[in-house]
Design a protein around this motif. Structure first.
Motif, PDB file in Angstrom:
ATOM      1  N   GLN A 226       0.834  -1.202   0.000  1.00  0.00           N
ATOM      2  CA  GLN A 226       0.000   0.000   0.000  1.00  0.00           C
ATOM      3  C   GLN A 226       0.868   1.251   0.000  1.00  0.00           C
TER       4      GLN A 226
ATOM      5  N   TYR B  20       0.669   5.430   1.013  1.00  0.00           N
ATOM      6  CA  TYR B  20      -0.050   6.447   1.769  1.00  0.00           C
ATOM      7  C   TYR B  20       0.607   7.803   1.550  1.00  0.00           C
TER       8      TYR B  20
ATOM      9  N   HIS C  93      -4.717   6.867   2.815  1.00  0.00           N
ATOM     10  CA  HIS C  93      -4.476   5.745   1.908  1.00  0.00           C
ATOM     11  C   HIS C  93      -4.661   6.200   0.463  1.00  0.00           C
TER      12      HIS C  93
ATOM     13  N   GLY D  59      -0.938 -12.343   8.339  1.00  0.00           N
ATOM     14  CA  GLY D  59      -2.365 -12.384   8.619  1.00  0.00           C
ATOM     15  C   GLY D  59      -3.105 -11.101   8.296  1.00  0.00           C
ATOM     16  N   ASN D  60      -2.423 -10.157   7.690  1.00  0.00           N
ATOM     17  CA  ASN D  60      -3.024  -8.853   7.363  1.00  0.00           C
ATOM     18  C   ASN D  60      -3.568  -8.137   8.584  1.00  0.00           C
TER      19      ASN D  60
ATOM     20  N   TYR E  73     -10.309  -3.608  13.631  1.00  0.00           N
ATOM     21  CA  TYR E  73      -8.920  -3.431  14.018  1.00  0.00           C
ATOM     22  C   TYR E  73      -8.622  -1.976  14.333  1.00  0.00           C
TER      23      TYR E  73
ATOM     24  N   TYR F  17      -5.230   0.699  15.919  1.00  0.00           N
ATOM     25  CA  TYR F  17      -3.777   0.752  16.055  1.00  0.00           C
ATOM     26  C   TYR F  17      -3.352   2.060  16.703  1.00  0.00           C
TER      27      TYR F  17
ATOM     28  N   VAL G 242      -7.292  -6.375  17.574  1.00  0.00           N
ATOM     29  CA  VAL G 242      -8.038  -7.002  16.476  1.00  0.00           C
ATOM     30  C   VAL G 242      -9.513  -7.175  16.821  1.00  0.00           C
TER      31      VAL G 242
ATOM     32  N   GLY H 136      -8.849  -8.328   8.678  1.00  0.00           N
ATOM     33  CA  GLY H 136      -7.795  -8.733   7.757  1.00  0.00           C
ATOM     34  C   GLY H 136      -8.296  -9.695   6.694  1.00  0.00           C
TER      35      GLY H 136
ATOM     36  N   GLY I 210     -10.678  -8.529   2.925  1.00  0.00           N
ATOM     37  CA  GLY I 210     -10.207  -8.051   1.632  1.00  0.00           C
ATOM     38  C   GLY I 210     -10.022  -6.550   1.606  1.00  0.00           C
TER      39      GLY I 210
ATOM     40  N   TYR J   9      -7.903  -3.850   3.250  1.00  0.00           N
ATOM     41  CA  TYR J   9      -6.725  -3.805   4.105  1.00  0.00           C
ATOM     42  C   TYR J   9      -6.258  -2.400   4.457  1.00  0.00           C
ATOM     43  N   GLU J  10      -6.848  -1.384   3.852  1.00  0.00           N
ATOM     44  CA  GLU J  10      -6.336  -0.036   4.080  1.00  0.00           C
ATOM     45  C   GLU J  10      -6.658   0.430   5.497  1.00  0.00           C
ATOM     46  N   GLN J  11      -5.780   1.276   6.012  1.00  0.00           N
ATOM     47  CA  GLN J  11      -5.980   1.845   7.335  1.00  0.00           C
ATOM     48  C   GLN J  11      -6.408   3.305   7.214  1.00  0.00           C
TER      49      GLN J  11
END
Lengths: 111, 115
Positions: free
Chosen positions: A33, A35, A45, A95-96, B31, B33, B50, B97, B100, B102-104
């Motif tokens: 990815q 950013y 993103h 595990g993403n 999720y 962070y 998670v 996760g 599909g 996955y962007e944060q």
């Protein structure tokens, strides 16, 4: 430890020119990815490329991925002053669950 | 939608003081962070979660604790602040996760100075 390393660390170009920045990573990934971070702001993103893709486009952005070389590039075409920002690549763990970010490329567009 | 919000935006602490940073998201993300960003170091993961009631250590967890009592909130605590914890702290959230997606999504950051 940093999984992704961007190159160059800093880049200054004239408005209207194309900007290319590169990212190298160390372990196998299923996606990569990119950013953007404007000064004093959070990251945004831009684009995700999956490991089975070689190239992806989004507006003026073009991302390539070479899994054999463990590298990716981000091309911004026809740059604008508003593109001035830091750009980071990020790669997920198996595990993403989490991302590891590189140290970034600081891009300055000169009007 | 507000997305990801962080409170406070700025804070100055004296060495040894404690504080809690609050992160809230309204996107129903599983999720969440906490990162810190220092000049020339990029973003480094402190702790993550998670799901509600779960937490895990990231790359630089020492000196920090976290809690995820509600799905939408993720708290970062500094029990005894040290000058080395002077940094900009970012919260982020994302979908599962396995979704599909996955962007944060990042908050605006908290600039913390410890004197």
């Amino acid at each position: 430890s940093q999984q992704g390393e961007e190159d160059p660390q800093a880049l200054s170009i004239q408005e209207g020119e194309n900007a290319t920045m590169n990212c190298s990573y160390k372990t196998s990934i299923n996606n990569l990815q990119w950013y953007r971070q404007n000064s004093g702001r959070g990251l945004v993103h831009l684009i995700l490329i999956r490991s089975n893709e070689r190239e992806k486009h989004s507006g003026r952005l073009r991302v390539t991925l070479d899994t054999s070389k463990k590298s990716s590039s981000l091309l911004i075409t026809a740059s604008r002053a508003a593109d001035t920002a830091s750009y980071f690549c990020a790669t997920p763990n198996f595990g993403n669950e989490k991302l590891t970010f590189g140290t970034g490329t600081r891009l300055t567009i000169i009007p | 939608n507000a997305g990801v919000t962080q409170t406070p935006k700025f804070r100055v602490l004296k060495t040894g003081q404690s504080m809690t940073l609050l992160c809230a998201q309204d996107m129903n993300h599983e999720y969440m962070y906490w990162y810190r960003q220092d000049p020339g170091m990029g973003l480094r993961l402190i702790h993550y979660s998670v799901g509600e009631g779960t937490t895990a250590k990231g790359e630089v967890p020492d000196g920090y604790n976290v809690s995820r009592l509600k799905k939408q909130n993720f708290l970062l605590g500094l029990e005894s602040a040290a000058p080395s914890q002077t940094s900009v702290y970012f919260c982020a959230s994302s979908y599962w996760g396995t979704s599909g997606r996955y962007e944060q999504y990042f908050g605006p950051g908290t600039r913390l100075t410890v004197t």
